[in-house]
Design an enzyme around this catalytic site. Sequence first.
Site, PDB file in Angstrom:
ATOM      1  N   LEU A  13       0.962  -1.215   0.022  1.00 34.11           N
ATOM      2  CA  LEU A  13      -0.079   0.026  -0.212  1.00 34.11           C
ATOM      3  C   LEU A  13       0.966   1.220  -0.084  1.00 34.11           C
ATOM      4  O   LEU A  13       0.376   2.034  -0.732  1.00 34.11           O
ATOM      5  CB  LEU A  13      -1.010   0.030   1.188  1.00 34.11           C
ATOM      6  CG  LEU A  13      -1.844   1.220   1.395  1.00 34.11           C
ATOM      7  CD1 LEU A  13      -2.766   1.276  -0.077  1.00 34.11           C
ATOM      8  CD2 LEU A  13      -2.704   1.002   2.605  1.00 34.11           C
ATOM      9  N   SER A 126      -6.794   0.345  10.093  1.00 38.25           N
ATOM     10  CA  SER A 126      -7.450  -0.940   9.674  1.00 38.25           C
ATOM     11  C   SER A 126      -8.741  -1.055   9.914  1.00 38.25           C
ATOM     12  O   SER A 126      -9.288  -0.513  10.978  1.00 38.25           O
ATOM     13  CB  SER A 126      -6.535  -1.876  10.296  1.00 38.25           C
ATOM     14  OG  SER A 126      -6.966  -3.159   9.977  1.00 38.25           O
ATOM     15  N   TYR A 139      -2.270  -6.309  17.102  1.00 33.20           N
ATOM     16  CA  TYR A 139      -2.281  -5.583  15.902  1.00 33.20           C
ATOM     17  C   TYR A 139      -3.708  -4.835  16.031  1.00 33.20           C
ATOM     18  O   TYR A 139      -3.628  -3.348  16.101  1.00 33.20           O
ATOM     19  CB  TYR A 139      -2.507  -6.551  14.691  1.00 33.20           C
ATOM     20  CG  TYR A 139      -2.903  -5.477  13.423  1.00 33.20           C
ATOM     21  CD1 TYR A 139      -1.777  -4.876  12.705  1.00 33.20           C
ATOM     22  CD2 TYR A 139      -4.119  -5.557  12.728  1.00 33.20           C
ATOM     23  CE1 TYR A 139      -1.799  -4.077  11.567  1.00 33.20           C
ATOM     24  CE2 TYR A 139      -4.133  -4.878  11.519  1.00 33.20           C
ATOM     25  CZ  TYR A 139      -2.932  -4.011  11.102  1.00 33.20           C
ATOM     26  OH  TYR A 139      -3.286  -3.369  10.036  1.00 33.20           O
ATOM     27  N   LYS A 143      -3.879  -0.689  16.616  1.00 36.65           N
ATOM     28  CA  LYS A 143      -4.540   0.271  15.666  1.00 36.65           C
ATOM     29  C   LYS A 143      -5.766   1.143  16.619  1.00 36.65           C
ATOM     30  O   LYS A 143      -5.968   2.348  16.178  1.00 36.65           O
ATOM     31  CB  LYS A 143      -5.358  -0.495  14.691  1.00 36.65           C
ATOM     32  CG  LYS A 143      -4.230  -1.269  13.751  1.00 36.65           C
ATOM     33  CD  LYS A 143      -3.454   0.013  12.941  1.00 36.65           C
ATOM     34  CE  LYS A 143      -2.642  -0.586  11.798  1.00 36.65           C
ATOM     35  NZ  LYS A 143      -1.792   0.412  11.051  1.00 36.65           N
ATOM     36  N   THR A 172      -2.089  -7.969   0.026  1.00 38.80           N
ATOM     37  CA  THR A 172      -0.649  -7.425   0.496  1.00 38.80           C
ATOM     38  C   THR A 172      -0.103  -8.871   1.047  1.00 38.80           C
ATOM     39  O   THR A 172      -0.452  -9.564   1.561  1.00 38.80           O
ATOM     40  CB  THR A 172      -0.553  -6.309   1.344  1.00 38.80           C
ATOM     41  OG1 THR A 172      -1.201  -6.607   2.719  1.00 38.80           O
ATOM     42  CG2 THR A 172      -1.188  -5.112   0.945  1.00 38.80           C
TER      43      THR A 172
END
Length: 222
Positions: A13, A126, A139, A143, A172
Amino acid sequence: MPTALITGASRGLGAAIATALEPTHTLLLAGRPSAELDAVAERLGAPTWPLELTDPASIEASTEVLAELDVLVHCAGVAFPGRVGESSAEEWRATFEVNVVGAVALTLALLPALRAARGHVVFINSGAGRNPSPGLASYAASKFALRAFADSLRVDEPALRVTTVYPGRIDTDMQRDLVAYEGGEYDPARFLSPETVAQVVANVIATPPDADVHEVVVRPRG
């Protein structure tokens, strides 16, 4: 042309965002030195900007020469797939060091340059920053923290524009690792393309100066 610094610009990205901004911005492609970053820089005719988000000295060295900066795009990030009970404190520290502390440290170092330009800070968050998914404990937490920092920056620095982008799953390498962890079969057609999300980011940055887009949520169709 206005100047845009993009972290995580070596692939995925980040590279797609750099490509989308190239016609309208002078680019600074930030990331760890690598052949991938060099290849993006050669393709776009833009300089690399060596940066290690976990190293305060690297952040200081990379930012002290910038007097003004129009756009800062935080795209660098790491993820260690794993449910809470499978995770380790070391993984949580590593995740927060890049995804949160690194982004905070870079923003603080660049605040004078951003203020001088009345600039725009874009945080690539995200879907996990709004609704945690199984297997993404550290994660998702990072975020959520990044979301809070963006909101705090917006209210504390009203001269800046601050946007958080919440994309769904993107095709990705990180997504491939997650699908492998889940034991599924990888099908890129199920996910957003990096180019699609990059165009959304470019559109946000192109918003006329009398408006401030706070949040954008992007999901794959169907």
